[in-house]
Write a protein that holds these residues in place. Structure first.
Motif, PDB file in Angstrom:
ATOM      1  N   GLY A   3       0.806  -1.201   0.000  1.00 36.51           N
ATOM      2  CA  GLY A   3       0.000   0.000   0.000  1.00 36.51           C
ATOM      3  C   GLY A   3       0.846   1.261   0.000  1.00 36.51           C
ATOM      4  N   ILE A   4       0.235   2.360  -0.431  1.00 39.36           N
ATOM      5  CA  ILE A   4       0.905   3.655  -0.512  1.00 39.36           C
ATOM      6  C   ILE A   4       0.752   4.392   0.812  1.00 39.36           C
ATOM      7  N   GLY A  15       0.719  16.735   9.773  1.00 44.37           N
ATOM      8  CA  GLY A  15       0.666  15.683  10.780  1.00 44.37           C
ATOM      9  C   GLY A  15      -0.235  14.518  10.416  1.00 44.37           C
ATOM     10  N   ARG A  16      -1.086  14.699   9.409  1.00 42.30           N
ATOM     11  CA  ARG A  16      -1.946  13.599   8.992  1.00 42.30           C
ATOM     12  C   ARG A  16      -1.125  12.534   8.271  1.00 42.30           C
ATOM     13  N   VAL A  17      -1.486  11.292   8.476  1.00 41.58           N
ATOM     14  CA  VAL A  17      -0.818  10.162   7.826  1.00 41.58           C
ATOM     15  C   VAL A  17      -1.877   9.352   7.093  1.00 41.58           C
ATOM     16  N   TYR A  18      -1.649   9.132   5.811  1.00 42.94           N
ATOM     17  CA  TYR A  18      -2.546   8.310   4.995  1.00 42.94           C
ATOM     18  C   TYR A  18      -1.771   7.046   4.613  1.00 42.94           C
ATOM     19  N   GLY A  19      -2.168   5.924   5.173  1.00 40.95           N
ATOM     20  CA  GLY A  19      -1.409   4.701   4.965  1.00 40.95           C
ATOM     21  C   GLY A  19      -2.209   3.603   4.306  1.00 40.95           C
ATOM     22  N   ASP A  20      -1.468   2.687   3.696  1.00 37.38           N
ATOM     23  CA  ASP A  20      -2.028   1.489   3.075  1.00 37.38           C
ATOM     24  C   ASP A  20      -3.094   1.831   2.032  1.00 37.38           C
ATOM     25  N   LEU A  21      -2.812   2.859   1.227  1.00 38.00           N
ATOM     26  CA  LEU A  21      -3.731   3.261   0.170  1.00 38.00           C
ATOM     27  C   LEU A  21      -3.474   2.424  -1.081  1.00 38.00           C
ATOM     28  N   SER A  22      -4.531   2.053  -1.757  1.00 42.09           N
ATOM     29  CA  SER A  22      -4.403   1.284  -2.996  1.00 42.09           C
ATOM     30  C   SER A  22      -4.528   2.215  -4.197  1.00 42.09           C
ATOM     31  N   PRO A  23      -3.592   2.112  -5.159  1.00 42.53           N
ATOM     32  CA  PRO A  23      -3.706   2.946  -6.350  1.00 42.53           C
ATOM     33  C   PRO A  23      -4.892   2.526  -7.207  1.00 42.53           C
ATOM     34  N   PRO A  24      -5.475   3.473  -7.957  1.00 41.37           N
ATOM     35  CA  PRO A  24      -5.047   4.860  -8.097  1.00 41.37           C
ATOM     36  C   PRO A  24      -5.453   5.718  -6.898  1.00 41.37           C
ATOM     37  N   LEU A  93       5.123  13.666   2.187  1.00 38.46           N
ATOM     38  CA  LEU A  93       6.276  12.774   2.090  1.00 38.46           C
ATOM     39  C   LEU A  93       5.785  11.397   1.684  1.00 38.46           C
ATOM     40  N   PHE A  94       6.399  10.829   0.641  1.00 39.16           N
ATOM     41  CA  PHE A  94       5.987   9.527   0.127  1.00 39.16           C
ATOM     42  C   PHE A  94       6.774   8.415   0.804  1.00 39.16           C
ATOM     43  N   GLY A  95       6.062   7.470   1.409  1.00 37.93           N
ATOM     44  CA  GLY A  95       6.699   6.308   2.017  1.00 37.93           C
ATOM     45  C   GLY A  95       6.579   6.304   3.526  1.00 37.93           C
ATOM     46  N   SER A  96       6.552   5.102   4.087  1.00 38.67           N
ATOM     47  CA  SER A  96       6.566   4.961   5.543  1.00 38.67           C
ATOM     48  C   SER A  96       7.995   5.164   6.047  1.00 38.67           C
ATOM     49  N   ARG A  97       8.159   5.265   7.361  1.00 40.76           N
ATOM     50  CA  ARG A  97       9.504   5.429   7.921  1.00 40.76           C
ATOM     51  C   ARG A  97      10.388   4.236   7.584  1.00 40.76           C
ATOM     52  N   ASP A  98       9.840   3.031   7.666  1.00 39.68           N
ATOM     53  CA  ASP A  98      10.634   1.836   7.361  1.00 39.68           C
ATOM     54  C   ASP A  98      11.034   1.807   5.888  1.00 39.68           C
TER      55      ASP A  98
END
Length: 221
Positions: A3-4, A15-24, A93-98
């Motif tokens: 996921g994105i 401060g918002r985090v949008y995680g595990d998004l599926s493209p598009p 910012l694109f990508g998780s910390r890991d």
């Protein structure tokens, strides 16, 4: 492909985090976007991120105020972990910390061996690092600033021929310009005639037109 993840570093939604998004994934001011930003300088539908040949491609949707990636104006761009996307007054910012930490580690290993390499497995827990430490505080530093882009894959013979023709045109034009350069007496400067300089500016103009052409979201397939 996983996921994105996009994290808002600056702007009204900081401060918002949008995680595990599926493209598009679409980003904009209007309801109906995957990510809706509270930013009046962001267009209703500003950018789109889609998957193509296992790569994530960001496209500016002819937004009013444009889009930047790592400080550069773009219409079309392959995203890499650690890239910073600027739309309106917002920075994402694109990508998780890991994912970003893994890319930092891979880039450092590549530089140590004399070449730039990116490990294709960003989810390997053995490579997990503390991103904030490994980046030496330079959160916004584009990790790919010095890495040459890869050639596109899975081109048809006709597309490959067109790309080769374009690259050959640029290569020959640059070679002509380099051949026209003179060195000054001390040898620490080079001199280019006005006509040749104008040719260099014209080459940049042509490349800008090419970039605009291939990045047009309304360009026929």
């Amino acid at each position: 492909m996983g996921g994105i993840t996009l994290r808002v570093l600056d702007g009204a939604d900081r401060g918002r985090v949008y995680g595990d998004l599926s493209p598009p994934v679409t980003i904009g001011r209007e309801e109906g976007n995957t990510i809706q930003l509270n930013d009046e300088r962001v267009s209703r539908f500003h950018v789109k991120i889609q998957e193509d040949h296992e790569k994530l491609v960001l496209t500016d949707l002819e937004s009013t105020n444009g889009t930047k990636v790592n400080g550069e104006d773009i219409q079309l761009r392959i995203l890499r972990f650690g890239d910073m996307v600027s739309v309106g007054r917002s920075v994402l910012l694109f990508g998780s910390r890991d994912e970003i930490a893994h890319r930092v580690a891979s880039s450092k290993r590549g530089r140590a061996s004399g070449r730039a390499t990116i490990d294709p497995n960003p989810n390997d827990p053995s490579e997990s690092l503390d991103f904030d430490v490994q980046c030496d505080g330079a959160l916004g530093a584009p990790l790919n600033a010095m890495e040459p882009p890869e050639l596109p894959e899975r081109l048809s013979p006709g597309q490959a021929a067109q790309l080769a023709e374009l690259l050959e045109f640029v290569h020959l034009r640059i070679r002509e310009l380099l051949d026209a350069v003179d060195c000054d007496v001390k040898g620490d400067r080079v001199i280019l005639d006005q006509a040749e300089w104008q040719g260099l500016v014209d080459l940049q103009s042509r490349l800008a037109e090419y970039l605009r052409g291939v990045s047009d979201p309304n360009r026929p397939e």
